[in-house]
Write a protein that holds these residues in place. Structure first.
Motif, PDB file in Angstrom:
ATOM      1  N   VAL A 139       6.781  -7.883  25.671  1.00  9.23           N
ATOM      2  CA  VAL A 139       6.528  -7.794  27.109  1.00  9.23           C
ATOM      3  C   VAL A 139       6.383  -6.322  27.512  1.00  9.23           C
ATOM      4  CG1 VAL A 139       7.414  -8.277  29.416  1.00  9.23           C
ATOM      5  CG2 VAL A 139       7.799  -9.917  27.568  1.00  9.23           C
ATOM      6  N   PRO A 140       5.240  -5.924  28.047  1.00 10.11           N
ATOM      7  CA  PRO A 140       5.076  -4.530  28.490  1.00 10.11           C
ATOM      8  C   PRO A 140       6.145  -4.155  29.511  1.00 10.11           C
ATOM      9  CG  PRO A 140       2.960  -5.661  28.457  1.00 10.11           C
ATOM     10  CD  PRO A 140       4.003  -6.712  28.224  1.00 10.11           C
ATOM     11  N   ARG A 141       6.646  -2.943  29.395  1.00 15.36           N
ATOM     12  CA  ARG A 141       7.711  -2.499  30.289  1.00 15.36           C
ATOM     13  C   ARG A 141       7.192  -2.227  31.691  1.00 15.36           C
ATOM     14  NH1 ARG A 141      10.416   2.025  26.430  1.00 15.36           N
ATOM     15  NH2 ARG A 141       8.225   2.471  26.129  1.00 15.36           N
ATOM     16  N   ALA A 142       7.865  -2.819  32.677  1.00 17.09           N
ATOM     17  CA  ALA A 142       7.484  -2.573  34.071  1.00 17.09           C
ATOM     18  C   ALA A 142       8.056  -1.255  34.567  1.00 17.09           C
ATOM     19  CB  ALA A 142       7.963  -3.719  34.953  1.00 17.09           C
ATOM     20  N   LYS A 143       9.174  -0.830  33.964  1.00 18.17           N
ATOM     21  CA  LYS A 143       9.840   0.383  34.398  1.00 18.17           C
ATOM     22  C   LYS A 143      10.462   1.076  33.193  1.00 18.17           C
ATOM     23  CE  LYS A 143      13.340   2.060  37.673  1.00 18.17           C
ATOM     24  NZ  LYS A 143      14.335   1.672  38.707  1.00 18.17           N
ATOM     25  N   ARG A 144      10.319   2.388  33.138  1.00 18.19           N
ATOM     26  CA  ARG A 144      10.891   3.158  32.046  1.00 18.19           C
ATOM     27  C   ARG A 144      12.297   3.622  32.397  1.00 18.19           C
ATOM     28  NH1 ARG A 144       6.604   4.773  28.639  1.00 18.19           N
ATOM     29  NH2 ARG A 144       8.272   5.464  27.248  1.00 18.19           N
ATOM     30  N   THR A 145      13.155   3.675  31.392  1.00 16.99           N
ATOM     31  CA  THR A 145      14.514   4.162  31.619  1.00 16.99           C
ATOM     32  C   THR A 145      14.524   5.686  31.663  1.00 16.99           C
ATOM     33  OG1 THR A 145      14.982   4.207  29.232  1.00 16.99           O
ATOM     34  CG2 THR A 145      15.500   2.172  30.434  1.00 16.99           C
ATOM     35  N   GLU A 146      15.619   6.246  32.179  1.00 17.93           N
ATOM     36  CA  GLU A 146      15.789   7.702  32.245  1.00 17.93           C
ATOM     37  C   GLU A 146      17.083   8.053  31.507  1.00 17.93           C
ATOM     38  OE1 GLU A 146      15.560   8.624  36.444  1.00 17.93           O
ATOM     39  OE2 GLU A 146      13.378   8.781  36.321  1.00 17.93           O
ATOM     40  N   PRO A 147      17.013   8.139  30.181  1.00 23.11           N
ATOM     41  CA  PRO A 147      18.231   8.272  29.372  1.00 23.11           C
ATOM     42  C   PRO A 147      18.819   9.672  29.305  1.00 23.11           C
ATOM     43  CG  PRO A 147      16.312   8.200  27.945  1.00 23.11           C
ATOM     44  CD  PRO A 147      15.799   8.012  29.339  1.00 23.11           C
ATOM     45  N   VAL A 148      18.050  10.682  29.712  1.00 21.72           N
ATOM     46  CA  VAL A 148      18.512  12.065  29.542  1.00 21.72           C
ATOM     47  C   VAL A 148      19.171  12.556  30.830  1.00 21.72           C
ATOM     48  CG1 VAL A 148      17.841  14.428  29.000  1.00 21.72           C
ATOM     49  CG2 VAL A 148      16.664  12.517  27.890  1.00 21.72           C
TER      50      VAL A 148
ATOM     51  N   GLY B 289      17.768  19.031  42.326  1.00 24.72           N
ATOM     52  CA  GLY B 289      18.635  17.890  42.567  1.00 24.72           C
ATOM     53  C   GLY B 289      18.439  16.734  41.603  1.00 24.72           C
ATOM     54  N   VAL B 290      17.529  16.874  40.641  1.00 25.26           N
ATOM     55  CA  VAL B 290      17.301  15.805  39.668  1.00 25.26           C
ATOM     56  C   VAL B 290      18.505  15.684  38.742  1.00 25.26           C
ATOM     57  CG1 VAL B 290      15.933  15.156  37.648  1.00 25.26           C
ATOM     58  CG2 VAL B 290      14.792  15.907  39.734  1.00 25.26           C
ATOM     59  N   SER B 291      18.949  14.452  38.508  1.00 23.31           N
ATOM     60  CA  SER B 291      20.122  14.240  37.652  1.00 23.31           C
ATOM     61  C   SER B 291      19.793  13.550  36.338  1.00 23.31           C
ATOM     62  CB  SER B 291      21.186  13.415  38.391  1.00 23.31           C
ATOM     63  OG  SER B 291      20.677  12.145  38.744  1.00 23.31           O
ATOM     64  N   ARG B 292      18.670  12.831  36.297  1.00 22.67           N
ATOM     65  CA  ARG B 292      18.299  12.124  35.078  1.00 22.67           C
ATOM     66  C   ARG B 292      16.783  12.131  34.923  1.00 22.67           C
ATOM     67  NH1 ARG B 292      22.771   9.936  33.044  1.00 22.67           N
ATOM     68  NH2 ARG B 292      21.558   9.163  31.286  1.00 22.67           N
ATOM     69  N   GLY B 293      16.325  11.819  33.713  1.00 22.53           N
ATOM     70  CA  GLY B 293      14.904  11.716  33.440  1.00 22.53           C
ATOM     71  C   GLY B 293      14.688  11.314  31.995  1.00 22.53           C
ATOM     72  N   ARG B 294      13.474  11.484  31.521  1.00 21.12           N
ATOM     73  CA  ARG B 294      13.195  11.191  30.114  1.00 21.12           C
ATOM     74  C   ARG B 294      12.205  12.210  29.566  1.00 21.12           C
ATOM     75  NH1 ARG B 294       8.253   8.438  29.727  1.00 21.12           N
ATOM     76  NH2 ARG B 294       7.536   7.577  31.730  1.00 21.12           N
ATOM     77  N   LEU B 295      12.457  12.616  28.352  1.00 17.83           N
ATOM     78  CA  LEU B 295      11.559  13.512  27.632  1.00 17.83           C
ATOM     79  C   LEU B 295      10.550  12.661  26.883  1.00 17.83           C
ATOM     80  CD1 LEU B 295      14.267  15.982  26.372  1.00 17.83           C
ATOM     81  CD2 LEU B 295      12.339  16.605  27.840  1.00 17.83           C
TER      82      LEU B 295
END
Length: 402
Positions: free
Chosen positions: A54-63, A127-133
């Motif tokens: 199933v294609p992902r509708a939303k990406r996680t922000e693990p970093v 102010g960003v606290s999370r994201g993904r590389l």
């Protein structure tokens, strides 16, 4: 009631009654335990199966982001495998509403990593606290300064968008670039300069269920078992627009799609070579690796494969047609490969094991050249060392032309 324990008539019957009740209760508990266990296993299988197709509708922000210093042009992350790896990367934040590019590691240690901010394309890092590389670096073909056009490729699912970047000089040499699982066309842009310098016209394609091309009827990935038809359409487009020979370039699942194209397309004769970056060569090995990574028992992983590959599993997977793993078995069909192949893969991939690439190279040393890396992770070899990636692919292209 038939089968139920009879109430004791006197004190002598009481022990026998208690034993019968005990046996019945034990049986009920045992059956309940197995029902709960089976339901739990089914839930795990269902989740794993759907994660795959199933294609992902939303990406996680693990970093996690510890600090952003725009004045110094630095960002500090929690240390993990991605943030510790040298190179140049995309950094997505605010649910993909923001994008920055980060580069060299400038500080940190066991707990944190500080990297240079190359630039912010959109969004506000403050102010960003999370994201993904991510492995993307370029976002649009206009960044290179070469003329390009948005084109449409007619596929069996409908019109699919593509980018066409003509070579600097007239040529009949083309490369068709195929992104990987969960990706889109910008993933391929990292390779444009290498192929453009080598005199190739670049066609960067989309395919079913990637969020750009028309979806399949079931809206599910086929792991290459269906997507190759869209790349076949790209071969036809290239031929109709002057291509005399086409190199396929695929990343991750895009590698599996490229290999299926040359094994199954009636137009595979137009393909003169294949470049594969971190390719999905052996799906059984990949799914077993993912099962181990997620601490799943081996029987669960085997059930996942059977669910994806059998008609009875369609209720769980949502696939219109089961995935044919026999047809996806490139190693079992290695003797059918006819064109030169150049593979780049890292031992620490962490998502698609390099074992399949190594085995394919061992099976067909006559046509497969294998550039094995040590520290680059999955489909991030260019990001880790773009000069080495360019030398590796450029050198192979020179040999192909000779």
């Amino acid at each position: 009631m038939k089968g139920a324990p009879r109430m004791p008539q006197d004190d002598a019957d009481a022990p026998r009654f208690a034993r019968r009740v005990g046996i019945l209760v034990t049986g009920i508990v045992a059956v309940s335990f197995w029902i709960v266990t089976l339901l739990g296993a089914l839930a795990v299988v269902t989740r794993f199966v759907r994660t795959i197709v199933v294609p992902r509708a939303k990406r996680t922000e693990p970093v996690r982001v510890r600090d952003v210093d725009l004045a110094r042009g630095e960002i500090e992350f929690d240390a993990d495998g991605d943030s510790r790896t040298p190179g140049r990367y995309s950094f997505w934040f605010d649910d993909d509403e923001g994008h920055a590019r980060v580069g060299d590691i400038t500080g940190g240690g066991a707990v944190t990593v500080t990297r240079r901010i190359i630039g912010v394309d959109f969004g506000d890092l403050r102010g960003v606290s999370r994201g993904r590389l991510g492995s993307w670096f370029h976002l649009a073909p206009g960044e290179f300064g070469h003329p390009y056009s948005d084109v449409t490729i007619e596929t069996e699912r409908g019109p699919a968008p593509a980018w066409l970047i003509p070579a600097a000089e007239p040529t009949d040499r083309w490369v068709v670039m195929v992104h990987g699982w969960g990706g889109r066309r910008p993933e391929c842009l990292r390779a444009v300069e290498t192929f453009h310098r080598a005199g190739y016209t670049c066609l960067i394609v989309s395919y079913r269920n990637d969020g750009e091309a028309p979806d399949s009827a079931d809206g599910r990935y086929g792991l290459g078992d269906t997507e190759w038809r869209d790349v076949e359409s790209a071969l036809l487009f290239a031929g109709e627009h002057g291509a005399g020979g086409v190199v396929l370039a695929g990343w991750s699942m895009g590698g599996a799609i490229s290999l299926q194209t040359v094994l199954r397309s009636g137009h595979a004769a137009s393909v003169t070579g294949i470049v594969l970056d971190s390719p999905a060569v052996d799906w059984h090995d990949i799914l077993a690796f993912q099962g181990t990574l997620n601490r799943l028992p081996e029987p669960i992983t085997r059930t996942v494969v059977r669910t994806l590959g059998n008609g009875w599993g369609r209720t769980i997977s949502g696939l219109a047609t089961p995935i044919d793993f026999a047809r996806l078995d490139v190693l079992g069909q290695a003797d059918r490969l006819r064109v030169p192949i150049h593979i780049l893969h890292s031992r620490d991939d962490g998502f698609v094991p390099h074992n399949g690439s190594a085995r394919l190279a061992a099976l067909r040393p006559d046509i497969v050249s294998y550039d094995e890396w040590g520290v680059a992770r999955h489909a991030r070899l260019w990001n880790y060392d773009s000069d080495r990636w360019d030398r590796s692919v450029s050198g192979w292209l020179t040999g192909l032309e000779g």
